[in-house]
Design a protein around this motif. Sequence first.
Motif, PDB file in Angstrom:
ATOM      1  N   ASN A  88       0.767  -1.251   0.144  1.00 25.07           N
ATOM      2  CA  ASN A  88       0.095   0.014   0.047  1.00 25.07           C
ATOM      3  C   ASN A  88       0.911   1.207   0.014  1.00 25.07           C
ATOM      4  O   ASN A  88       1.187   1.648   0.945  1.00 25.07           O
ATOM      5  CB  ASN A  88      -0.678   0.100   1.359  1.00 25.07           C
ATOM      6  N   LEU A  89       1.129   1.683  -1.173  1.00 21.22           N
ATOM      7  CA  LEU A  89       1.928   2.764  -1.113  1.00 21.22           C
ATOM      8  C   LEU A  89       1.328   4.314  -0.748  1.00 21.22           C
ATOM      9  O   LEU A  89       2.295   5.027  -0.057  1.00 21.22           O
ATOM     10  CB  LEU A  89       2.331   3.103  -2.717  1.00 21.22           C
ATOM     11  N   GLU A  90       0.100   4.233  -0.636  1.00 21.52           N
ATOM     12  CA  GLU A  90      -0.321   5.419   0.321  1.00 21.52           C
ATOM     13  C   GLU A  90      -0.082   5.527   1.577  1.00 21.52           C
ATOM     14  O   GLU A  90       0.366   6.515   2.225  1.00 21.52           O
ATOM     15  CB  GLU A  90      -2.026   5.503  -0.143  1.00 21.52           C
ATOM     16  N   LEU A  91      -0.472   4.397   2.104  1.00 23.94           N
ATOM     17  CA  LEU A  91      -0.194   4.161   3.539  1.00 23.94           C
ATOM     18  C   LEU A  91       1.387   4.156   3.892  1.00 23.94           C
ATOM     19  O   LEU A  91       1.655   4.900   4.926  1.00 23.94           O
ATOM     20  CB  LEU A  91      -0.556   2.651   4.037  1.00 23.94           C
ATOM     21  N   LEU A  92       2.424   3.737   2.989  1.00 24.76           N
ATOM     22  CA  LEU A  92       3.497   3.836   2.960  1.00 24.76           C
ATOM     23  C   LEU A  92       4.250   5.317   3.216  1.00 24.76           C
ATOM     24  O   LEU A  92       4.874   5.749   4.012  1.00 24.76           O
ATOM     25  CB  LEU A  92       4.492   3.186   1.973  1.00 24.76           C
ATOM     26  N   PRO A 108       7.713  -3.751  -5.751  1.00 28.05           N
ATOM     27  CA  PRO A 108       7.978  -2.853  -6.804  1.00 28.05           C
ATOM     28  C   PRO A 108       9.018  -2.133  -7.228  1.00 28.05           C
ATOM     29  O   PRO A 108      10.124  -2.750  -6.548  1.00 28.05           O
ATOM     30  CB  PRO A 108       7.123  -1.625  -6.035  1.00 28.05           C
ATOM     31  N   SER A 109       9.453  -1.687  -8.103  1.00 29.73           N
ATOM     32  CA  SER A 109      10.804  -0.952  -8.708  1.00 29.73           C
ATOM     33  C   SER A 109      11.239  -0.155  -7.584  1.00 29.73           C
ATOM     34  O   SER A 109      10.597   0.505  -6.967  1.00 29.73           O
ATOM     35  CB  SER A 109      10.536  -0.478 -10.068  1.00 29.73           C
ATOM     36  N   ALA A 110      12.597  -0.302  -7.564  1.00 28.43           N
ATOM     37  CA  ALA A 110      13.511   0.874  -6.716  1.00 28.43           C
ATOM     38  C   ALA A 110      13.070   2.071  -7.018  1.00 28.43           C
ATOM     39  O   ALA A 110      12.931   3.102  -6.092  1.00 28.43           O
ATOM     40  CB  ALA A 110      14.715   0.446  -6.790  1.00 28.43           C
ATOM     41  N   ASP A 111      12.758   2.646  -8.406  1.00 28.19           N
ATOM     42  CA  ASP A 111      12.392   3.881  -8.740  1.00 28.19           C
ATOM     43  C   ASP A 111      11.212   4.539  -8.183  1.00 28.19           C
ATOM     44  O   ASP A 111      11.095   5.421  -7.648  1.00 28.19           O
ATOM     45  CB  ASP A 111      12.454   3.987 -10.354  1.00 28.19           C
ATOM     46  N   LYS A 112      10.179   3.596  -8.098  1.00 27.17           N
ATOM     47  CA  LYS A 112       8.793   3.877  -7.404  1.00 27.17           C
ATOM     48  C   LYS A 112       8.844   4.074  -6.151  1.00 27.17           C
ATOM     49  O   LYS A 112       8.393   5.172  -5.545  1.00 27.17           O
ATOM     50  CB  LYS A 112       7.829   2.870  -7.859  1.00 27.17           C
ATOM     51  N   LEU A 113       9.711   3.022  -5.292  1.00 23.77           N
ATOM     52  CA  LEU A 113       9.933   3.317  -3.806  1.00 23.77           C
ATOM     53  C   LEU A 113      10.765   4.515  -3.425  1.00 23.77           C
ATOM     54  O   LEU A 113      10.548   5.178  -2.273  1.00 23.77           O
ATOM     55  CB  LEU A 113      10.642   1.964  -3.172  1.00 23.77           C
ATOM     56  N   ALA A 114      11.594   4.883  -4.196  1.00 25.00           N
ATOM     57  CA  ALA A 114      12.551   6.168  -4.224  1.00 25.00           C
ATOM     58  C   ALA A 114      11.645   7.534  -3.784  1.00 25.00           C
ATOM     59  O   ALA A 114      12.120   8.281  -3.108  1.00 25.00           O
ATOM     60  CB  ALA A 114      13.643   6.012  -5.225  1.00 25.00           C
ATOM     61  N   HIS A 115      10.428   7.296  -4.311  1.00 24.80           N
ATOM     62  CA  HIS A 115       9.566   8.735  -4.050  1.00 24.80           C
ATOM     63  C   HIS A 115       9.246   8.855  -2.797  1.00 24.80           C
ATOM     64  O   HIS A 115       8.654   9.678  -2.183  1.00 24.80           O
ATOM     65  CB  HIS A 115       8.528   8.521  -5.081  1.00 24.80           C
ATOM     66  N   ILE A 116       9.020   7.507  -2.248  1.00 24.82           N
ATOM     67  CA  ILE A 116       8.611   7.415  -0.598  1.00 24.82           C
ATOM     68  C   ILE A 116       9.775   7.581   0.311  1.00 24.82           C
ATOM     69  O   ILE A 116       9.717   8.273   1.284  1.00 24.82           O
ATOM     70  CB  ILE A 116       7.746   6.075  -0.434  1.00 24.82           C
TER      71      ILE A 116
END
Length: 296
Positions: A88-92, A108-116
């Motif tokens: 849950n990226l919103e929760l993260l 998920p890709s590292a690029d997507k997670l880097a925004h969090i």
Amino acid sequence: MLDSTLMSRRRLLTAMALSPLLLNMSKARAAAIDPHRIVALEWLPVELLLALGVAPYGVADIPNYNLWVNEPKIPDSAIDIGLRTEPNLELLTQMKPSFLVWSAGYGPSADKLAHIAPGRGFTFSDGKKPLTMARNSLNEMAQLLHMEAAAKQHLDHFDGFIDSLKPRFASRGERPLLMVTLLDARHVLVFGNNCLFQEVLDSYGIRNAWDGEMTYWGSTAVGIDRLAAFRDVDVLCFDHGNDREMQKLMATPLWQAMPFVREQRFQRVPAVWFYGATLSAMHFARVLDGALGGKA
């Protein structure tokens, strides 16, 4: 030429003067990882954190973790952040983690997670010796968190624990061990000589009965009928909340005709995570001891 040499010396002196500052800046960046706010998106890094004494702030798919991994236990304080493949990226984002950890190539890709939040992946296996890789991954996690002493303490404890059980298997003989877990009433997952548990078996002089095809992960799915070829073996089947499927299988004539079933060399044992690290390997050693330790 003289001016050039002078400039080079000035740059060198400047770099030397700045080096403590640069070092301190590097330490400050590392110190920015609050160990109380690390979120694990996959179960391997959960185990690495717990081995270092760090309670994860968030963990992916806690209900299935409790079914498939079983040990080590997740602290009650951990927040479930959704599926391992689709957290849950919103929760993260709302949780504001200090760092994210995951299994390399999973989720998920590292690029997507880097925004969090910043983060990194940890490798389960090299396709050959995942337990050796687990030790390396633990040291990498420890370096990241400046917990090298905790890693050394854990690995020393791990080595001592594995060695302490060796006498339990000294008189067991040469009967091979087949390790499986039920996928459904017609298929099992079997574990080969590149699985997480193999180095533990090697320590105890126990031969892995499976010498067929195998994947990079140390496991492969096969039909139940393939097990009929195994005769003088012990069989351990890891449970994971699948009692209904197991009872259905055990009621079939095919299963009842299996040589290891007729000879009462089949045992159902608690769940152990096949793709974990040192804590899972220790849990496996305890389960193995409970099933076969001190027996011929």
